[in-house]
Motif scaffolding. Structure first.
Motif, mmCIF file in Angstrom:
data_model
loop_
_atom_site.group_PDB
_atom_site.id
_atom_site.type_symbol
_atom_site.label_atom_id
_atom_site.label_comp_id
_atom_site.label_asym_id
_atom_site.label_seq_id
_atom_site.Cartn_x
_atom_site.Cartn_y
_atom_site.Cartn_z
ATOM 1 N N MET A 99 0.810 -1.225 0.000
ATOM 2 C CA MET A 99 0.000 0.000 0.000
ATOM 3 C C MET A 99 0.840 1.272 0.000
ATOM 4 O O MET A 99 0.309 2.371 0.082
ATOM 5 C CB MET A 99 -0.950 -0.009 1.199
ATOM 6 N N HIS A 181 -8.825 6.820 -3.107
ATOM 7 C CA HIS A 181 -8.118 5.908 -4.006
ATOM 8 C C HIS A 181 -8.359 6.357 -5.439
ATOM 9 O O HIS A 181 -9.506 6.504 -5.871
ATOM 10 C CB HIS A 181 -8.624 4.481 -3.803
ATOM 11 N N GLY A 183 -6.892 4.843 -8.209
ATOM 12 C CA GLY A 183 -6.355 3.810 -9.079
ATOM 13 C C GLY A 183 -7.144 3.566 -10.345
ATOM 14 O O GLY A 183 -6.671 2.840 -11.233
ATOM 15 N N TYR A 189 -2.322 4.807 -11.427
ATOM 16 C CA TYR A 189 -2.021 3.424 -11.048
ATOM 17 C C TYR A 189 -0.557 3.064 -11.330
ATOM 18 O O TYR A 189 0.084 2.347 -10.556
ATOM 19 C CB TYR A 189 -2.943 2.474 -11.816
ATOM 20 N N GLY A 337 -0.741 3.117 -6.058
ATOM 21 C CA GLY A 337 -2.086 2.604 -6.323
ATOM 22 C C GLY A 337 -3.041 3.441 -7.156
ATOM 23 O O GLY A 337 -3.731 2.893 -7.951
#
Length: 371
Positions: A99, A181, A183, A189, A337
């Motif tokens: 992570m 997030h 991603g 990403y 991520g």
């Protein structure tokens, strides 16, 4: 909602990977034995310091959360802790991996959610570390050599609790936490990714797009954070600028950048590298004194990945009189991520300098004019 309080401890220093070779035939490659030694040194040092300062009985620990991005042994690191400190058989353990640098903040957020969601769980031990031994890049690809240059080993341990009995000894109360997030976007990403080079040698590749990605995703992150933390006048001005930019046909009409120094007295900014710190400073229009802790931490310790903001926290504590009861502190970090994590703390007592603060031997030399 249950209040969440924190006590913390850090490893005494940061260092590069302690390469140990099994025999002469393996001189070019680090071993699993050395990776385990690296993990033990950082994790045990931090937990020992934490227990010594807080006088918490290990038997009172209900949850153990360990985050380490690049090393996931079997038995797990949480099992290593249970074995070393002889924790209860009903202790709940979790291991987070892969992570990136934001995982320290994400693990704190995770612990807070566990504590708030259970009436029986009261004390959570959070251990934040990274392991370089088996992630050292031995190739020649420049984008992958960067990781060798900036990353260092660091470790932090913290006790989080919803137990009022621990309130008096706690440093801070967790006020807000946010994780986003990004991603779904391919460039985000792939901005930092573990992969093989053309010769099949594995390493972490940091793309040239990383700084831009960090800035774009930081902007998206603060759109969610701003309504939760900004004073009403600042938020009103910010919200008005967003509405105006949305309905305006002019390309130059952009939302104003809110002044986050009106919401926080102190900031622990992601110390991913000089370019990252400067980009965050530009995006948020922060003065050098606001980013001092981040810049000096990068100079002294490098990028310690998941534990980096906790070494910044130690910088504030080492500077006598900097942090007062009632002050608000913002921690923000980026992770692979691509993730962005924020923690907002309120100090519930004046900060004091711990005997094992890793800045103790050099704080009198900081800040440096050139870093």
């Amino acid at each position: 909602m249950r209040n969440i309080y924190l006590k913390s401890g850090l490893g005494n220093d940061t260092y590069g990977p302690p390469f140990i070779f099994e025999d002469d035939s393996h001189k070019s490659m680090p071993t699993l034995k050395s990776a385990n030694q690296e993990a033990r040194e950082g994790v045990f040092s931090s937990i020992n310091g934490l227990l010594a300062k807080t006088h918490i009985d290990p038997q009172s620990i209900d949850v153990v959360i360990v985050t380490c991005g690049g090393f996931s042994p079997s038995p797990s690191l949480s099992s290593l802790i249970v074995n070393r400190y002889k924790l209860r058989p009903d202790v709940k353990t979790y291991n987070l991996s892969g992570m990136g640098c934001s995982s320290g903040l994400l693990s704190i957020d995770f612990a807070a959610r566990v504590l708030r969601g259970s009436g029986k769980v009261q004390n959570a031990l959070v251990v934040v570390t990274e392991n370089l031994t088996l992630n050292w890049y031995h190739g020649e690809e420049r984008s992958m050599l960067v990781a060798n240059c900036i990353f260092r080993v660091g470790c932090a341990a913290a006790i989080m609790s919803n137990d009022p009995k621990l309130f008096k000894g706690a440093k801070m109360e967790l006020v807000h936490s946010l994780r986003t997030h990004h991603g779904a976007d391919d460039s985000s990403y792939k901005a930092a990714i573990h992969e093989e080079d053309d010769k099949g040698i594995t390493g972490v590749s940091l793309t040239k797009d990383l700084v831009r990605v960090a800035a774009v995703n930081l902007g998206q992150h603060i759109k969610i954070l701003a309504p939760r933390v900004l004073p009403l006048p600042q938020f009103t001005n910010y919200a008005y600028s967003i509405i105006k930019s949305t309905i305006s046909s002019q390309e130059k009409s952009k939302p104003v950048v809110p002044d986050f120094t009106t919401a926080f007295e102190h900031m622990c900014i992601h110390t991913g590298g000089k370019a990252v710190i400067e980009q965050v400073g530009r995006v948020l229009k922060l003065k050098d004194e606001v980013t001092e802790a981040a810049r000096m931490t990068l100079n002294r310790f490098g990028n310690t990945s998941s534990s980096l903001v906790f070494y910044e926290l130690a910088y504030f504590e080492a500077k006598k009189g900097w942090v007062k009861k009632g002050d608000r502190m913002w921690m923000i970090a980026f992770g692979t991520g691509f993730k962005v994590g924020s923690l907002v703390w309120k100090w519930i007592q004046d900060s004091t300098q711990d005997s094992d603060n890793p800045w103790n031997d050099c704080i009198h030399n900081y800040p440096l004019k050139a870093w």
